[in-house]
Scaffold this motif. Structure first.
Motif, PDB file in Angstrom:
ATOM      1  N   ARG A 129     -43.462 -14.425  25.569  1.00  0.00           N
ATOM      2  CA  ARG A 129     -42.538 -13.781  26.419  1.00  0.00           C
ATOM      3  C   ARG A 129     -42.860 -14.276  28.045  1.00  0.00           C
ATOM      4  O   ARG A 129     -42.014 -14.282  28.905  1.00  0.00           O
ATOM      5  CB  ARG A 129     -42.375 -12.482  26.109  1.00  0.00           C
ATOM      6  CG  ARG A 129     -41.381 -12.201  24.871  1.00  0.00           C
ATOM      7  CD  ARG A 129     -41.460 -10.596  24.902  1.00  0.00           C
ATOM      8  NE  ARG A 129     -40.765 -10.354  23.539  1.00  0.00           N
ATOM      9  CZ  ARG A 129     -39.694 -10.347  23.336  1.00  0.00           C
ATOM     10  NH1 ARG A 129     -38.786 -10.670  24.382  1.00  0.00           N
ATOM     11  NH2 ARG A 129     -38.993 -10.075  22.156  1.00  0.00           N
ATOM     12  N   ARG A 131     -44.512 -16.510  29.166  1.00  0.00           N
ATOM     13  CA  ARG A 131     -44.357 -18.013  29.752  1.00  0.00           C
ATOM     14  C   ARG A 131     -42.852 -18.176  29.821  1.00  0.00           C
ATOM     15  O   ARG A 131     -42.600 -18.957  31.075  1.00  0.00           O
ATOM     16  CB  ARG A 131     -44.651 -18.925  28.455  1.00  0.00           C
ATOM     17  CG  ARG A 131     -46.120 -19.186  28.262  1.00  0.00           C
ATOM     18  CD  ARG A 131     -46.515 -19.995  26.842  1.00  0.00           C
ATOM     19  NE  ARG A 131     -47.820 -20.178  26.765  1.00  0.00           N
ATOM     20  CZ  ARG A 131     -48.416 -21.692  27.110  1.00  0.00           C
ATOM     21  NH1 ARG A 131     -47.464 -22.481  27.626  1.00  0.00           N
ATOM     22  NH2 ARG A 131     -49.380 -21.749  26.779  1.00  0.00           N
ATOM     23  N   CYS A 132     -42.056 -17.360  29.068  1.00  0.00           N
ATOM     24  CA  CYS A 132     -40.383 -17.733  29.244  1.00  0.00           C
ATOM     25  C   CYS A 132     -40.169 -17.087  30.730  1.00  0.00           C
ATOM     26  O   CYS A 132     -39.150 -17.525  31.402  1.00  0.00           O
ATOM     27  CB  CYS A 132     -39.924 -16.935  28.072  1.00  0.00           C
ATOM     28  SG  CYS A 132     -39.991 -17.936  26.634  1.00  0.00           S
ATOM     29  N   HIS A 133     -40.593 -15.888  30.879  1.00  0.00           N
ATOM     30  CA  HIS A 133     -40.029 -15.432  32.210  1.00  0.00           C
ATOM     31  C   HIS A 133     -40.631 -16.019  33.466  1.00  0.00           C
ATOM     32  O   HIS A 133     -39.965 -16.170  34.433  1.00  0.00           O
ATOM     33  CB  HIS A 133     -40.566 -13.655  32.320  1.00  0.00           C
ATOM     34  CG  HIS A 133     -39.913 -12.949  31.400  1.00  0.00           C
ATOM     35  ND1 HIS A 133     -38.657 -12.720  31.306  1.00  0.00           N
ATOM     36  CD2 HIS A 133     -40.309 -12.012  30.297  1.00  0.00           C
ATOM     37  CE1 HIS A 133     -37.963 -11.799  30.657  1.00  0.00           C
ATOM     38  NE2 HIS A 133     -39.253 -11.596  29.748  1.00  0.00           N
ATOM     39  N   LEU A 136     -38.243 -18.993  33.728  1.00  0.00           N
ATOM     40  CA  LEU A 136     -37.067 -18.619  34.235  1.00  0.00           C
ATOM     41  C   LEU A 136     -37.013 -18.672  35.709  1.00  0.00           C
ATOM     42  O   LEU A 136     -36.196 -18.877  36.463  1.00  0.00           O
ATOM     43  CB  LEU A 136     -36.439 -17.340  33.616  1.00  0.00           C
ATOM     44  CG  LEU A 136     -35.952 -17.512  32.143  1.00  0.00           C
ATOM     45  CD1 LEU A 136     -35.813 -16.099  31.538  1.00  0.00           C
ATOM     46  CD2 LEU A 136     -34.792 -18.406  31.975  1.00  0.00           C
ATOM     47  N   SER A 145     -32.996 -25.419  31.096  1.00  0.00           N
ATOM     48  CA  SER A 145     -34.074 -24.568  31.174  1.00  0.00           C
ATOM     49  C   SER A 145     -33.708 -23.341  30.967  1.00  0.00           C
ATOM     50  O   SER A 145     -34.479 -22.508  30.097  1.00  0.00           O
ATOM     51  CB  SER A 145     -34.959 -24.809  32.376  1.00  0.00           C
ATOM     52  OG  SER A 145     -35.368 -26.038  32.484  1.00  0.00           O
ATOM     53  N   GLU A 146     -32.946 -22.553  31.642  1.00  0.00           N
ATOM     54  CA  GLU A 146     -32.563 -21.362  31.480  1.00  0.00           C
ATOM     55  C   GLU A 146     -31.952 -20.729  30.041  1.00  0.00           C
ATOM     56  O   GLU A 146     -32.331 -19.829  29.529  1.00  0.00           O
ATOM     57  CB  GLU A 146     -31.388 -20.835  32.702  1.00  0.00           C
ATOM     58  CG  GLU A 146     -31.863 -20.644  34.091  1.00  0.00           C
ATOM     59  CD  GLU A 146     -30.956 -20.117  34.998  1.00  0.00           C
ATOM     60  OE1 GLU A 146     -29.728 -20.448  34.652  1.00  0.00           O
ATOM     61  OE2 GLU A 146     -31.381 -19.878  36.195  1.00  0.00           O
ATOM     62  N   TYR A 149     -35.261 -20.993  27.766  1.00  0.00           N
ATOM     63  CA  TYR A 149     -35.751 -19.715  27.641  1.00  0.00           C
ATOM     64  C   TYR A 149     -35.139 -18.559  27.332  1.00  0.00           C
ATOM     65  O   TYR A 149     -35.927 -17.714  26.541  1.00  0.00           O
ATOM     66  CB  TYR A 149     -36.450 -19.658  29.372  1.00  0.00           C
ATOM     67  CG  TYR A 149     -37.635 -20.573  29.707  1.00  0.00           C
ATOM     68  CD1 TYR A 149     -38.700 -20.861  28.978  1.00  0.00           C
ATOM     69  CD2 TYR A 149     -37.348 -21.323  30.863  1.00  0.00           C
ATOM     70  CE1 TYR A 149     -39.544 -21.628  29.294  1.00  0.00           C
ATOM     71  CE2 TYR A 149     -38.161 -22.391  31.287  1.00  0.00           C
ATOM     72  CZ  TYR A 149     -39.475 -22.622  30.446  1.00  0.00           C
ATOM     73  OH  TYR A 149     -40.027 -23.392  30.838  1.00  0.00           O
ATOM     74  N   HIS A 150     -33.963 -18.333  27.551  1.00  0.00           N
ATOM     75  CA  HIS A 150     -33.247 -17.208  27.102  1.00  0.00           C
ATOM     76  C   HIS A 150     -33.178 -17.280  25.542  1.00  0.00           C
ATOM     77  O   HIS A 150     -33.296 -16.483  24.830  1.00  0.00           O
ATOM     78  CB  HIS A 150     -31.759 -17.069  27.811  1.00  0.00           C
ATOM     79  CG  HIS A 150     -31.984 -16.436  29.146  1.00  0.00           C
ATOM     80  ND1 HIS A 150     -32.415 -15.294  29.336  1.00  0.00           N
ATOM     81  CD2 HIS A 150     -31.402 -16.987  30.376  1.00  0.00           C
ATOM     82  CE1 HIS A 150     -32.470 -15.046  30.558  1.00  0.00           C
ATOM     83  NE2 HIS A 150     -32.011 -16.085  31.247  1.00  0.00           N
ATOM     84  N   VAL A 152     -35.372 -18.569  23.487  1.00  0.00           N
ATOM     85  CA  VAL A 152     -36.773 -18.258  22.814  1.00  0.00           C
ATOM     86  C   VAL A 152     -36.632 -16.799  22.714  1.00  0.00           C
ATOM     87  O   VAL A 152     -37.265 -16.134  22.019  1.00  0.00           O
ATOM     88  CB  VAL A 152     -37.506 -18.965  23.699  1.00  0.00           C
ATOM     89  CG1 VAL A 152     -39.365 -18.497  22.962  1.00  0.00           C
ATOM     90  CG2 VAL A 152     -37.727 -20.349  23.551  1.00  0.00           C
ATOM     91  N   LEU A 153     -36.444 -16.348  23.876  1.00  0.00           N
ATOM     92  CA  LEU A 153     -36.549 -14.652  24.050  1.00  0.00           C
ATOM     93  C   LEU A 153     -35.737 -13.971  23.090  1.00  0.00           C
ATOM     94  O   LEU A 153     -36.229 -12.924  22.340  1.00  0.00           O
ATOM     95  CB  LEU A 153     -36.272 -14.194  25.487  1.00  0.00           C
ATOM     96  CG  LEU A 153     -37.115 -14.529  26.705  1.00  0.00           C
ATOM     97  CD1 LEU A 153     -36.381 -14.395  27.905  1.00  0.00           C
ATOM     98  CD2 LEU A 153     -38.589 -13.940  26.478  1.00  0.00           C
TER      99      LEU A 153
END
Length: 228
Positions: A129, A131-133, A136, A145-146, A149-150, A152-153
């Protein structure tokens, strides 16, 4: 004892609801969302709705059940991993169907890969998480990319919710040690060998839900479990 139980289960295997729930959500509840979000949310819902199977003798928690699939009531072929590569192959090469009929080729699906299994063991979902934030923040304004990542979350939410259902069932069964381990992993990094096995196996089950007939090799188990 395990052999006898396995044989008994094999006579009447549990039905797998994953693809029914996935297509139901994709075609119904999330139909108006952008495709990436529709896909991610439908898959997360299908993961969290899977039935929980825990035997009193289990020490590693979770089950991979996909041999007895409940077919979708509503269906979108664009969300079928097994259909999309086949249609693409037929369109590109009309002779492909003949090759398959003579067993000189086979329908393909994404898979036969070695996942990066050890990331979850080292970092837990909490680390992924982060990493994802960070991604972003670093890639703000980059639409692809956004979305990634969203997505994955969203899927991490599904994994954690499903794991929590196992914890609650373990507590009801009085399996306090297994409940303690499942409360810790896969959300937090593994610290012991048993925690690493549990985190790996829960991850493996969810990967196999996404693509049950692909290879999805466990890879170098000796390599990434050795530190524990």
């Amino acid at each position: 004892k395990l052999f006898e139980k396995s044989r008994k289960i094999a006579e009447n295997p549990p039905r797998n609801t994953f693809w029914r729930d996935f297509h139901r959500a994709a075609v119904g509840e999330y139909a108006e969302l952008p495709k990436w979000e529709r896909f991610a949310r439908a898959m997360a819902d299908a993961v969290r709705q899977q039935e929980i199977f825990i035997d009193p003798d289990d020490r590693i928690i979770g089950r991979v059940y996909y041999t007895s699939e409940i077919p979708p009531e509503v269906y979108d072929p664009d969300y079928d991993f097994n259909t999309r590569p086949r249609l693409r192959a037929e369109k590109e090469d009309p002779a492909y169907t003949e090759l398959v009929s003579k067993q000189l080729a086979a329908w393909g699906a994404p898979g036969h890969i070695a996942w990066n299994w050890e990331m979850l063991l080292r970092e837990g979902t909490e680390g992924i998480r982060r990493r994802c934030h960070a991604g972003l923040e670093a890639r703000k304004g980059d639409t692809k990319s956004e979305e990634f990542y969203h997505g994955v979350l969203i899927l991490l939410d599904g994994l954690e919710d499903w794991n929590d259902r196992h914890v609650r069932r373990l507590e009801e069964m009085g399996k306090t040690e297994e409940a303690r381990i499942c409360r810790k992993v896969p959300v937090h990094p593994a610290q012991t060998f048993r925690e690493a096995l549990q985190a790996w196996f829960m991850q493996h089950i969810v990967v196999m839900k996404e693509n049950p007939y692909g290879g999805n090799s466990p890879g170098r188990l000796d390599y990434f479990l050795w530190p524990y």
